[in-house]
Motif scaffolding. Structure first.
Motif, mmCIF file in Angstrom:
data_model
loop_
_atom_site.group_PDB
_atom_site.id
_atom_site.type_symbol
_atom_site.label_atom_id
_atom_site.label_comp_id
_atom_site.label_asym_id
_atom_site.label_seq_id
_atom_site.Cartn_x
_atom_site.Cartn_y
_atom_site.Cartn_z
ATOM 1 N N MET A 1 2.071 65.298 20.794
ATOM 2 C CA MET A 1 1.544 65.359 19.448
ATOM 3 C C MET A 1 0.780 64.076 19.145
ATOM 4 S SD MET A 1 4.529 67.257 17.329
ATOM 5 C CE MET A 1 6.004 66.985 18.293
ATOM 6 N N ALA A 2 -0.423 64.235 18.657
ATOM 7 C CA ALA A 2 -1.297 63.089 18.424
ATOM 8 C C ALA A 2 -1.179 62.582 16.984
ATOM 9 C CB ALA A 2 -2.747 63.477 18.709
ATOM 10 N N ASN A 3 -1.425 61.296 16.842
ATOM 11 C CA ASN A 3 -1.518 60.646 15.542
ATOM 12 C C ASN A 3 -2.990 60.390 15.263
ATOM 13 O OD1 ASN A 3 1.265 60.263 14.688
ATOM 14 N ND2 ASN A 3 1.435 58.993 16.517
ATOM 15 N N LEU A 4 -3.536 61.112 14.288
ATOM 16 C CA LEU A 4 -4.953 61.058 13.966
ATOM 17 C C LEU A 4 -5.131 60.240 12.689
ATOM 18 C CD1 LEU A 4 -5.553 64.879 14.494
ATOM 19 C CD2 LEU A 4 -5.543 63.050 16.206
ATOM 20 N N VAL A 5 -5.891 59.170 12.775
ATOM 21 C CA VAL A 5 -6.079 58.264 11.649
ATOM 22 C C VAL A 5 -7.477 58.465 11.077
ATOM 23 C CG1 VAL A 5 -6.296 55.832 11.004
ATOM 24 C CG2 VAL A 5 -4.430 56.570 12.495
ATOM 25 N N TYR A 6 -7.543 58.642 9.762
ATOM 26 C CA TYR A 6 -8.830 58.819 9.076
ATOM 27 C C TYR A 6 -9.070 57.639 8.145
ATOM 28 C CZ TYR A 6 -12.520 60.767 6.151
ATOM 29 O OH TYR A 6 -13.697 60.960 5.480
ATOM 30 N N LYS A 7 -10.280 57.038 8.258
ATOM 31 C CA LYS A 7 -10.663 55.918 7.398
ATOM 32 C C LYS A 7 -12.049 56.178 6.831
ATOM 33 C CE LYS A 7 -8.822 52.707 10.722
ATOM 34 N NZ LYS A 7 -9.067 51.422 11.380
ATOM 35 N N ARG A 8 -12.235 55.697 5.571
ATOM 36 C CA ARG A 8 -13.525 55.856 4.925
ATOM 37 C C ARG A 8 -13.684 54.810 3.839
ATOM 38 N NH1 ARG A 8 -15.606 57.595 0.383
ATOM 39 N NH2 ARG A 8 -13.581 58.162 -0.465
ATOM 40 N N VAL A 9 -14.886 54.253 3.728
ATOM 41 C CA VAL A 9 -15.248 53.394 2.600
ATOM 42 C C VAL A 9 -16.417 54.044 1.874
ATOM 43 C CG1 VAL A 9 -14.355 51.251 3.590
ATOM 44 C CG2 VAL A 9 -16.714 51.920 4.044
ATOM 45 N N SER A 10 -16.541 53.723 0.598
ATOM 46 C CA SER A 10 -17.560 54.375 -0.226
ATOM 47 C C SER A 10 -18.939 53.743 -0.127
ATOM 48 C CB SER A 10 -17.117 54.382 -1.691
ATOM 49 O OG SER A 10 -15.904 55.081 -1.817
ATOM 50 N N THR A 11 -18.994 52.446 0.184
ATOM 51 C CA THR A 11 -20.286 51.761 0.281
ATOM 52 C C THR A 11 -20.311 50.889 1.523
ATOM 53 O OG1 THR A 11 -19.675 49.721 -0.879
ATOM 54 C CG2 THR A 11 -20.342 51.602 -2.257
ATOM 55 N N GLY A 39 -20.434 54.044 3.601
ATOM 56 C CA GLY A 39 -21.246 54.672 2.569
ATOM 57 C C GLY A 39 -21.192 56.186 2.560
ATOM 58 N N THR A 40 -20.366 56.804 3.426
ATOM 59 C CA THR A 40 -20.222 58.255 3.364
ATOM 60 C C THR A 40 -19.675 58.582 1.981
ATOM 61 O OG1 THR A 40 -19.808 58.424 5.731
ATOM 62 C CG2 THR A 40 -19.121 60.291 4.377
ATOM 63 N N GLN A 48 -16.614 68.488 4.343
ATOM 64 C CA GLN A 48 -18.017 68.346 4.726
ATOM 65 C C GLN A 48 -18.314 66.986 5.344
ATOM 66 O OE1 GLN A 48 -19.795 69.081 0.903
ATOM 67 N NE2 GLN A 48 -20.113 71.248 1.358
ATOM 68 N N ARG A 49 -17.341 66.087 5.373
ATOM 69 C CA ARG A 49 -17.573 64.758 5.935
ATOM 70 C C ARG A 49 -17.528 64.840 7.459
ATOM 71 N NH1 ARG A 49 -13.438 62.289 1.946
ATOM 72 N NH2 ARG A 49 -14.644 62.397 0.027
ATOM 73 N N PRO A 50 -18.498 64.212 8.129
ATOM 74 C CA PRO A 50 -18.608 64.347 9.589
ATOM 75 C C PRO A 50 -17.354 63.944 10.362
ATOM 76 C CG PRO A 50 -20.570 63.280 8.697
ATOM 77 C CD PRO A 50 -19.601 63.417 7.569
ATOM 78 N N LYS A 51 -16.796 62.789 10.097
ATOM 79 C CA LYS A 51 -15.655 62.317 10.888
ATOM 80 C C LYS A 51 -14.376 63.064 10.552
ATOM 81 C CE LYS A 51 -17.833 59.368 13.380
ATOM 82 N NZ LYS A 51 -17.972 59.522 14.815
ATOM 83 N N PHE A 52 -14.233 63.494 9.306
ATOM 84 C CA PHE A 52 -13.061 64.310 8.993
ATOM 85 C C PHE A 52 -13.176 65.663 9.688
ATOM 86 C CE2 PHE A 52 -10.159 66.883 6.313
ATOM 87 C CZ PHE A 52 -9.005 66.172 6.599
ATOM 88 N N GLY A 53 -14.396 66.179 9.767
ATOM 89 C CA GLY A 53 -14.623 67.405 10.532
ATOM 90 C C GLY A 53 -14.266 67.228 12.003
ATOM 91 N N GLU A 54 -14.621 66.070 12.570
ATOM 92 C CA GLU A 54 -14.252 65.782 13.962
ATOM 93 C C GLU A 54 -12.736 65.702 14.117
ATOM 94 O OE1 GLU A 54 -16.244 62.423 15.734
ATOM 95 O OE2 GLU A 54 -18.180 63.041 14.904
ATOM 96 N N LEU A 55 -12.072 65.091 13.147
ATOM 97 C CA LEU A 55 -10.603 65.019 13.184
ATOM 98 C C LEU A 55 -10.021 66.423 13.212
ATOM 99 C CD1 LEU A 55 -8.236 62.761 11.147
ATOM 100 C CD2 LEU A 55 -7.913 65.227 11.129
#
Length: 119
Positions: A1-11, A39-40, A48-55
């Motif tokens: 089981m994998a641990n998938l980490v999602y990070k995002r900043v607004s600017t 800036g995503t 619709q966010r690219p990296k969350f879609g990849e996750l």
């Protein structure tokens, strides 16, 4: 089981330093990191966010998605319900490590139907 980490900043003037601190303190083993380009827009639906879609494409049943705080992923109730629909369908757990909802397993029961996530 994998641990998938999602990070995002607004600017592009922001950094992920606070997110890194929270996630490092959580001691997540062997994280697979998905980080949006700076800036995503938080106005984009999370699905619709690219990296969350990849996750989501990478995730397999039994994996856990980790985020530092809820607002790095969603801003409103409608968005969290949409995300939880997908995570529940795909049997992926969601772990929020700080702030609101950090003590809850939001994917243990489907928020719309109340059914348990299949083992």
């Amino acid at each position: 089981m994998a641990n998938l980490v999602y990070k995002r900043v607004s600017t592009d003037q922001q950094s992920t330093a606070r997110q890194n601190l929270v996630l490092d303190e959580a001691g997540i083993e062997d994280p697979v990191v998905f980080e949006e380009d700076p800036g995503t827009s938080s106005r984009l639906h999370p699905l619709q966010r690219p990296k969350f879609g990849e996750l989501l494409a990478y995730a397999r049943p039994g994996d856990t998605a980790h985020i530092s705080v809820m607002f790095r992923l969603v801003r409103g109730t409608g968005h969290i319900l949409d995300v939880l629909d997908v995570l529940h369908r795909d049997q992926v757990a969601l772990r929020i490590h700080d702030g609101a909802f950090s003590a809850m397993d939001l994917t243990a029961r489907h928020p719309r139907t109340g059914s348990c996530c299949p083992p």
